[in-house]
Scaffold this motif. Structure first.
Motif, PDB file in Angstrom:
ATOM      1  N   THR A 252       0.835  -1.205   0.000  1.00 14.24           N
ATOM      2  CA  THR A 252       0.000   0.000   0.000  1.00 14.24           C
ATOM      3  C   THR A 252       0.873   1.260   0.000  1.00 14.24           C
ATOM      4  OG1 THR A 252      -0.197  -0.242   2.404  1.00 14.24           O
ATOM      5  CG2 THR A 252      -2.018  -1.052   1.067  1.00 14.24           C
ATOM      6  N   SER A 442      -1.655  11.722  -1.456  1.00 14.98           N
ATOM      7  CA  SER A 442      -2.583  10.919  -0.659  1.00 14.98           C
ATOM      8  C   SER A 442      -1.925  10.410   0.620  1.00 14.98           C
ATOM      9  CB  SER A 442      -3.054   9.712  -1.479  1.00 14.98           C
ATOM     10  OG  SER A 442      -1.973   8.812  -1.670  1.00 14.98           O
ATOM     11  N   ASN A 445      -1.778   6.734   0.752  1.00  8.87           N
ATOM     12  CA  ASN A 445      -3.030   5.989   0.955  1.00  8.87           C
ATOM     13  C   ASN A 445      -3.759   5.679  -0.338  1.00  8.87           C
ATOM     14  OD1 ASN A 445      -3.099   5.742   3.813  1.00  8.87           O
ATOM     15  ND2 ASN A 445      -3.523   7.934   3.960  1.00  8.87           N
ATOM     16  N   VAL A 446      -3.208   6.108  -1.456  1.00  9.75           N
ATOM     17  CA  VAL A 446      -3.920   5.932  -2.717  1.00  9.75           C
ATOM     18  C   VAL A 446      -4.034   4.446  -3.068  1.00  9.75           C
ATOM     19  CG1 VAL A 446      -1.857   6.088  -4.184  1.00  9.75           C
ATOM     20  CG2 VAL A 446      -4.066   6.806  -5.095  1.00  9.75           C
ATOM     21  N   SER A 535      -9.184  13.011  -0.776  1.00 10.27           N
ATOM     22  CA  SER A 535      -9.928  12.236   0.222  1.00 10.27           C
ATOM     23  C   SER A 535      -9.151  10.988   0.654  1.00 10.27           C
ATOM     24  CB  SER A 535     -11.305  11.853  -0.319  1.00 10.27           C
ATOM     25  OG  SER A 535     -11.173  10.892  -1.333  1.00 10.27           O
ATOM     26  N   TYR A 536      -8.308  10.491  -0.239  1.00  8.58           N
ATOM     27  CA  TYR A 536      -7.486   9.343   0.166  1.00  8.58           C
ATOM     28  C   TYR A 536      -6.500   9.749   1.255  1.00  8.58           C
ATOM     29  CZ  TYR A 536      -9.245   6.568  -3.749  1.00  8.58           C
ATOM     30  OH  TYR A 536     -10.055   5.860  -4.604  1.00  8.58           O
ATOM     31  N   SER A 537      -6.084  10.998   1.246  1.00 14.56           N
ATOM     32  CA  SER A 537      -5.160  11.427   2.291  1.00 14.56           C
ATOM     33  C   SER A 537      -5.857  11.452   3.651  1.00 14.56           C
ATOM     34  CB  SER A 537      -4.553  12.799   1.962  1.00 14.56           C
ATOM     35  OG  SER A 537      -5.535  13.790   2.081  1.00 14.56           O
ATOM     36  N   ASN A 539      -7.606   9.050   4.538  1.00 11.70           N
ATOM     37  CA  ASN A 539      -7.728   7.615   4.808  1.00 11.70           C
ATOM     38  C   ASN A 539      -9.087   7.043   4.426  1.00 11.70           C
ATOM     39  OD1 ASN A 539      -6.258   5.399   5.442  1.00 11.70           O
ATOM     40  ND2 ASN A 539      -6.566   5.521   7.648  1.00 11.70           N
ATOM     41  N   SER A 541     -11.676   5.018   2.053  1.00 14.89           N
ATOM     42  CA  SER A 541     -11.594   3.933   1.070  1.00 14.89           C
ATOM     43  C   SER A 541     -12.155   4.445  -0.261  1.00 14.89           C
ATOM     44  CB  SER A 541     -12.409   2.732   1.541  1.00 14.89           C
ATOM     45  OG  SER A 541     -13.775   3.064   1.496  1.00 14.89           O
ATOM     46  N   THR A 542     -12.003   3.652  -1.304  1.00 21.18           N
ATOM     47  CA  THR A 542     -12.537   4.059  -2.610  1.00 21.18           C
ATOM     48  C   THR A 542     -14.044   4.269  -2.547  1.00 21.18           C
ATOM     49  OG1 THR A 542     -10.797   3.106  -3.958  1.00 21.18           O
ATOM     50  CG2 THR A 542     -12.970   3.207  -4.961  1.00 21.18           C
ATOM     51  N   ALA A 545     -14.735   7.398  -0.723  1.00 26.23           N
ATOM     52  CA  ALA A 545     -14.316   8.576  -1.491  1.00 26.23           C
ATOM     53  C   ALA A 545     -15.329   8.900  -2.591  1.00 26.23           C
ATOM     54  CB  ALA A 545     -12.935   8.348  -2.097  1.00 26.23           C
TER      55      ALA A 545
END
Lengths: 765, 311
Positions: A252, A442, A445-446, A535-537, A539, A541-542, A545
C-alpha cells in the motif's frame, strides 16, 4: 503498447513472499518426533540458547537421520540437513515414514528457494502416502510462491477437508494472507478466526496467526500493535511479528512504515534475513543506498541461497557506474534540488537534457493540476540494463516492466534498454512522475487503481503524446478483451492488477482505471478527481471517497461509468472486427503490391478509428502505399496526420522531418525531430539536423544542447560536431568557447575550412 | 556535456600526425579488385555496386592502367597470376591494394574465396605477398574472411595490412561490411580529418561504425566483427590513402598556386612537428602556437581558395 507493462510491478509485489522463507519456520505437526518438538517448543518461545543446546544434542549419532536433519537445519547447516534427509529417505521404513522425510526435505528446498526440487519431492511424497497431508500442503505453498492460479483452490481444499489440523491451520493462514493482499478484509478475518480456534484447541503455535492478524488490522485501517504485542509476548524474538504486517504496508506504498516494521523485525530477530533484504530494498526506494547496501550485505551473508539477495548485491555494484545530477526548475527558489537524476555515466550527457526537461515539465504540470507541491526532491533513476532495473524494482529479473515509482523515487528503463524503436520513454517518464503526486498527495493511501488511473489519464491528457482532444489511447487488445470480459466493479478494481483472472486483465484494468478518471473529470469536473485524491489522504476507502465526492454509491457509479464508456467508445468496440478485417485486407493487398487497394482498405480502417496511431497503425501502411505509387504529396500528408494523431515511429518521422525541411517548414521539422528524441535519442543525424534548424531559428542555446548530445554519442566525425558547437557558441556570444571549439575541430582536421573560418571570426571579434 | 578540449587535443595527436604524413609523392599505387560469385541476385546487385564504388574511388587515386577489375568469371590461376604480376612490378615505396568482394568459406582449417571453378585459398593468396617489396593492403569483405587472420599472423608479412569483415572463419553469415567500406571511399562523412581523401583507417572506422549501426538499429546480434591487422613494417593505416574525394587541381600552368601549395605543405609539416613536441609542452604554450599556425593556415587557405576559384 509496451508502456502498459508498468502495471506488472504491482502483480509481482502481491505475489512476493512475505515471510522469512530461509528460516526453519513453524511446521504445524509436519515433524512428529517428540525430541524435535521439544526443541521446537523452546525455539518458538524464543528460548534460543536452550533451543540450540537441545538441537545440538539431537545431532548425536543415536538420533535417527531424519531427526539429525531437523537439528542440523534448525542450527543453520542446511547443506548437512539436506544430506541427512537424503540418507534418511534411503533407509528401510514404511511408505508413510518415507513420505514424511521427503516432504520435510521438500520444505528445506522451499526454504532455500529451490522450488522445482521441492515440488518433485512433494509429488513423490504424496504418491507414497495419501496420509501425508503436509506433502500436499507443501505442494500448495510452492504453487502459491510461484503465483500458480491453482494454489488458491488447493489451499482452500486443504483448509476445508484436511484431516490434519496443522495442515488446515497453515492453509487457513495462507488463504487469509491472500485475502488481505486482495483487500478482502472480512473474508480474511473469518479465516484467521478459524485458524486461531484450531491453534488454541490443538496447542499449535499461534504466533503466525497473531502476526497475520496484525497484517489484517493494517489492511482494515486499524492498529496492528495489539496483535504484534501478543505474538511477541509468546516469542520476543519472533521477527515475523513485524515482517508479516510490514508486507501490507509495502503493497500500500507506505514506505516509512515498511522501513519501521522491517527494522523492528531485525531488531528483535537479527538473523531475519528476509527482513534485512526487504529493509535494504526499502532504503533503496527512499534513496538511501548506503543503508540499502548494508542490509543487502547482511541478507546475502546470512542467506546466500536467496536469489533476490544475490541480485540486489549485484545491483549495488552497478551503482558505481552511475552519476547523480541535480536540477531546479528555471523559476525555482528552492534551496534543495527539484529533481535529481541518477544516470549511467555512459548515457549521462546524452539523456540528462531530455529527462530533466521533461521531468521538470511534468512536475510543474502536476503541481498545478493536483494542487500539491512536492516537498522533497524527486529522484529519477534510468537504467540502460533492463535486468538491473527489474532487480531494482522487484528484486528479480525476467519481468516486462518499464518503470516504477516509490514515492519520491522513480526508476525506469533507459531507451537503450529496449530495442525495436517503439518504446516511448517520454510517456513512461510522464506516467511515473504522475505516480509521485498520487502517492505523496494521498500520504501513501492511494489505492492502486487510482494511482494507475491518474497516470494513464495524464498520459492521454497532458503527456508527450497527448492530443488536444484528450483522446484516450486505449490499445486495441483492450477492446478485444472487452468482447469477452467485463469491466470490474470499482470496489474490486485493485484485484484486476493484483489477481488477474484472465490473460490481458492487468492491461484492461490499467485502461479501465484511466477511463474512470476520464469519466470523473468529464462528468463531474476535473476538480472532482483532485478531491478524490485528497480524500485518500484522509484515509477514506474508494467506496467512501466516491460516496463523499460524487455522492454516488459504487453500484450507481459503475452503472454510470459503463454508460459513459459505451456511449463514447462503444463504436470502437463494435467496429473492432471490421477494423481488423480492413487491416488484414490491406496487408494482403500489400503482399500483392496492389497499392491502390492498400490505400482503399487503410482508409476504411482510418475512418473507423482515426486516432489510432500506434506503430501498427493504418497510416503507416497507407503512407507506404503512396511511397510505392510515388505520390510524395499524399505520402507526407498521410505521415503528417499520423504524427498529429500521436504517431511516434522514428523512421517515418525522420522522413517527415526531411520533407518539412525541403518545404521550408522548419518549425514543424523541429517539432517532429523533438518528438523522435522521446523515442530514440540515439540518432546522431536527428541531433545534428535539429541543432542546425534551431540555430537557423536563432535558438542557439537549444542548438548547443543538441550538438552536445551529438558529441555524447561519440560520433566518428568529431571535428564536425566541435565546429557546430563552436558556431552555436558564437551565436550565443561566447566567443572564447567558440574559438576553443574551432581549435578542437582543427586539431582533428586542420584543413577543415568552416572551422578555419570560424577561428578567424572569433579572433577578429 | 563533459569533455575536455585538452584531452581531445592530446588523444588525437598520434592518430592525426600519422594521418597527415603522406606517402611519398613518387610512389605508384595499384588496385586489384576481385569480384567473387554472388549465388543469388540480391548479392549480385550488392557486389556489383561495391565493385563500382571501389572502382570509382580508386580511379581518382591511380593511373588508368593500374586499376584492374577481375569479374566473377575469371578463374583462380588468372587471379593469382595477375596479383603476382602486380606485386612483382611494384617497388618498395609503391602501394598495392587488393579488394576481395564476394563470399568466403572456412572449413575449420582453410579459408577459401568463392569464384568460378576452383576457389583460391587463404594460403595461396598470402603466399604471393611473401616476397613482395611494396606496401600492400588486402581488404577481404567476404564471409568467414577472419579465417585469414591466423595465417596472416603466422606468415609474418610485415609489409601487408589485412582487413577482414569477420573476426574468425566461424562468422559465416553473408557480410554487410563490404558495402559500408565501399560507401566510405566516396563519403565525405568518412573523411574525419577533412583532407579530401579517405585513409585506410578512416574507411575501416566508418565501415565498422555503419555495420554495427545496422545491427543495433535492427536489434540483432552482430554476425560479423571486422578486424584490421597491421603489418609490422608498414605505414600506419592513417597514412595509407585509399581514395581521393576530389582531384587536386593541376598547378603546372599556375606558378602562384604551386607556391601556395608549397607553403601549405610547409605549414602542415610545422603543425606535425608541433604536435610531436606537444608532450613536452604546457597546454598553454601548445595551444598558443597551434592557434598561431592555424591562423596562418587559414589565411593561406583563403589565398588558395581565391587562386583556385580564379582558375
Amino acid at each position: 503498447m509496451q508502456r502498459w507493462l508498468t502495471v506488472f510491478l504491482f502483480l509481482m509485489l502481491l505475489v512476493g513472499n512475505a515471510t522469512n522463507a530461509s528460516a526453519r519456520s513453524l511446521h504445524y505437526g509436519a515433524v512428529d518426533a517428540t525430541e524435535v518438538q521439544k526443541c521446537d517448543e523452546l525455539q518458538w518461545r524464543g528460548a534460543l540458547a536452550e533451543a540450540n543446546n537441545c538441537y545440538t544434542a539431537l545431532l548425536s549419532k543415536q538420533s535417527s537421520l531424519a531427526i539429525q536433519a531437523e537439528a542440523a537445519w534448525a542450527l543453520g547447516d542446511k547443506q548437512a540437513a539436506s544430506r541427512l534427509f537424503d540418507s534418511a529417505s534411503k533407509q528401510n521404513q514404511t511408505d508413510l515414514e518415507k513420505s514424511r522425510v521427503l516432504s520435510r526435505w521438500g520444505d528445506l528446498f522451499t526454504a532455500t528457494y529451490q522450488f522445482q526440487e521441492a515440488l518433485d519431492l512433494y509429488v513423490e511424497a504424496s504418491e507414497l502416502s495419501t496420509d501425508n497431508q503436509h506433502a500436499l500442503l507443501g505442494l500448495a505453498l510452492v504453487l502459491h510462491e510461484s503465483s500458480n492460479p491453482d494454489a488458491g483452490e488447493q489451499l482452500s481444499n486443504l483448509a476445508e477437508n484436511s484431516s490434519h489440523d496443522g495442515v488446515k491451520l497453515k492453509a487457513l493462514v495462507t488463504l487469509a494472507s491472500i485475502q488481505i493482499s486482495a483487500n478482502r478484509v472480512d473474508e480474511a478475518r473469518e479465516l484467521l478466526e478459524r485458524a486461531e480456534r484450531i491453534a488454541d484447541r490443538e496447542s499449535y503455535p499461534v504466533i503466525e496467526v497473531y502476526a497475520t492478524l496484525a497484517a489484517h488490522a493494517i489492511r482494515d485501517r486499524s492498529d496492528p500493535t495489539p496483535f504484534v504485542e501478543k505474538a511477541l509476548a509468546i516469542n520476543p524474538s519472533y521477527g515475523d511479528a513485524y515482517a508479516i504486517p510490514a508486507y501490507v504496508y509495502m503493497i500500500t506504498f507506505k514506505y516509512d512504515q515498511v522501513g519501521e516494521f522491517y527494522q523492528k523485525a531485525v531488531d528483535v530477530q537479527p538473523d531475519h534475513y528476509f527482513a534485512h533484504l526487504q529493509l535494504g530494498a526499502n532504503h533503496l526506494r527512499q534513496n538511501r543506498s548506503s543503508l540499502a547496501r548494508e542490509h543487502f550485505s547482511i541478507a546475502f551473508e546470512g542467506d546466500s541461497f536467496n536469489p533476490e539477495a544475490v541480485n540486489s548485491m549485484r545491483l549495488m555494484d552497478t551503482y558505481d557506474s552511475f552519476d547523480v545530477l541535480n536540477f531546479n526548475a528555471p523559476e525555482s527558489k528552492s534551496s534543495i534540488p527539484d529533481l535529481s537524476l541518477r544516470l549511467d555515466k555512459k548515457e549521462r550527457d546524452l539523456l540528462a537534457p531530455y529527462v530533466s526537461e521533461l521531468a521538470l515539465d511534468a512536475i510543474n504540470e502536476f503541481e498545478e493540476r493536483y494542487q500539491f507541491k512536492l516537498k522533497e526532491t524527486a529522484h529519477i533513476e534510468v537504467y540502460p540494463n533492463h535486468d538491473d532495473f527489474i532487480v531494482r524494482a522487484i528484486g528479480m529479473p525476467g519481468v516486462p516492466l518499464l518503470g516504477v515509482a516509490f514515492g519520491y523515487l522513480v526508476a525506469m528503463d533507459s531507451p537503450s534498454a529496449k530495442k525495436g524503436g517503439d518504446y516511448h520513454w517520454g510517456t513512461t517518464l510522464w506516467h511515473e512522475v504522475a505516480h509521485i503526486f498520487t502517492i505523496k498527495a494521498s500520504q501513501h493511501n492511494v489505492p492502486r487503481w487510482f494511482s494507475e488511473g491518474v497516470s494513464v489519464y495524464e498520459e492521454w491528457q497532458t503527456g508527450p503524446l497527448a492530443l488536444e482532444s484528450g483522446y484516450a489511447r486505449v490499445p486495441l487488445n483492450v477492446y478485444k478483451s472487452l468482447e469477452e470480459h467485463e469491466f470490474l466493479p470499482i470496489a474490486d478494481l485493485d484485484n484486476g492488477f493484483s489477481r488477474p483472472q484472465y490473460n490481458n486483465q492487468v492491461i484492461v484494468s490499467y485502461n479501465q482505471a484511466g477511463l474512470i478518471c476520464e469519466f470523473v473529470a468529464q462528468q463531474f469536473g476535473f476538480e472532482a478527481l483532485v478531491k478524490i485524491l485528497q480524500s485518500y489522504s484522509d484515509n477514506l476507502s474508494t467506496v467512501e471517497a466516491i460516496q463523499s465526492v460524487l455522492d454516488l454509491d459504487p453500484e450507481k457509479f459503475d452503472h454510470q461509468f459503463q454508460s459513459y464508456f459505451y456511449e463514447k467508445y462503444g463504436d470502437n468496440l463494435a467496429n473492432l472486427g471490421d477494423w481488423i478485417s480492413y487491416m488484414q485486407a490491406a496487408s494482403a493487398a500489400r503482399q500483392d503490391e496492389n497499392w491502390q487497394e492498400v490505400i482503399t482498405q487503410t482508409d476504411k480502417a482510418i475512418a473507423l478509428m482515426p486516432n489510432y496511431s500506434d506503430p501498427d497503425s493504418p497510416y503507416l501502411l497507407k503512407a507506404y502505399a503512396y511511397e510505392k505509387l510515388e505520390d510524395t504529396d499524399k505520402r507526407f500528408e498521410t505521415l503528417e496526420t499520423f504524427w498529429q494523431r500521436g504517431g511516434y515511429s522514428p523512421t517515418p518521422l525522420k522522413d517527415l522531418a526531411n520533407h518539412f525541411v525541403s518545404n521550408q517548414l522548419e518549425s514543424k521539422a523541429i517539432a517532429v525531430l523533438n518528438d523522435i528524441n522521446l523515442v530514440n535519442p540515439y540518432d546522431l543525424d536527428v541531433h545534428l539536423q535539429l541543432g542546425d534548424l534551431l540555430l537557423e531559428q536563432q535558438d542557439a542555446q537549444q542548438a548547443l544542447t543538441e550538438y552536445k548530445v551529438a558529441m555524447a554519442l561519440d560520433p566518428l566525425d568529431k571535428a564536425d560536431v566541435f565546429y557546430r558547437m563552436g558556431a552555436a557558441n558564437k551565436a550565443l556570444g561566447n566567443t572564447d568557447d567558440a574559438r576553443q571549439h574551432a581549435l578542437a575541430a582543427l586539431e582533428i582536421a586542420p584543413h577543415f575550412r568552416p572551422a578555419q573560418k570560424l577561428l578567424m571570426e572569433t579572433i577578429s571579434q | 556535456m563533459r569533455y575536455s578540449l585538452r584531452s581531445v587535443l592530446s588523444n588525437s595527436i598520434v592518430a592525426l600526425i600519422l594521418a597527415c604524413i603522406s606517402i611519398s609523392g613518387n610512389a605508384k599505387s595499384s588496385v586489384v579488385i576481385v569480384q567473387g560469385l554472388a549465388g543469388e541476385d540480391y548479392y549480385q546487385r550488392h557486389f556489383d555496386e561495391q565493385v563500382e564504388k571501389i572502382s570509382e574511388a580508386s580511379a581518382k587515386l591511380v593511373e588508368e592502367g593500374d586499376l584492374i577489375v577481375l569479374s566473377p568469371e575469371v578463374a583462380k590461376d588468372e587471379i593469382l597470376a595477375t596479383l603476382k604480376r602486380v606485386l612483382e612490378n611494384s617497388a618498395s615505396n609503391d602501394m598495392v591494394f587488393l579488394y576481395l568482394i564476394g563470399h568466403g568459406s572456412y572449413d575449420g582449417r582453410n579459408y577459401k574465396f568463392n569464384i568460378s571453378g576452383a576457389d583460391f585459398t587463404g594460403a595461396e593468396l598470402l603466399e604471393l605477398y611473401a616476397s613482395a617489396e611494396s606496401t600492400a593492403v588486402l581488404i577481404n569483405t567476404s564471409s568467414s574472411s577472419g579465417g585469414l587472420l591466423k595465417l596472416f599472423e603466422e606468415a609474418e608479412l610485415d609489409n601487408l595490412h589485412l582487413v577482414t569483415a569477420t573476426k574468425s572463419g566461424a562468422e559465416r553469415t553473408a557480410t554487410r561490411f563490404g558495402r559500408h567500406l565501399a560507401d566510405a571511399l566516396l563519403a565525405s562523412e568518412a573523411d574525419i580529418d577533412k583532407n579530401q581523401s579517405i585513409s585506410l583507417q578512416e574507411a575501416f572506422d566508418f565501415a565498422v561504425r555503419e555495420t554495427q549501426g545496422f545491427f543495433d538499429t535492427e536489434g540483432l546480434l552482430a554476425t560479423e566483427n571486422a578486424r584490421l591487422q597491421i603489418g609490422a613494417q608498414s605505414a600506419a593505416p592513417g597514412q595509407i590513402r585509399l581514395a581521393n574525394l576530389v582531384a587536386r587541381p593541376s598547378v603546372s600552368a599556375n606558378q602562384e598556386l604551386a607556391n601556395l601549395y608549397q607553403q601549405r605543405d610547409e605549414l602542415d609539416r610545422q603543425i606535425d612537428t608541433l604536435r610531436l613536441r606537444r608532450i613536452n609542452m604546457s597546454d598553454e604554450d601548445y595551444l598558443q602556437q597551434f592557434q598561431g599556425l592555424m591562423i596562418e593556415l587559414s589565411l593561406l587557405q583563403g589565398q588558395i581558395d581565391d587562386e583556385e576559384g580564379a582558375q
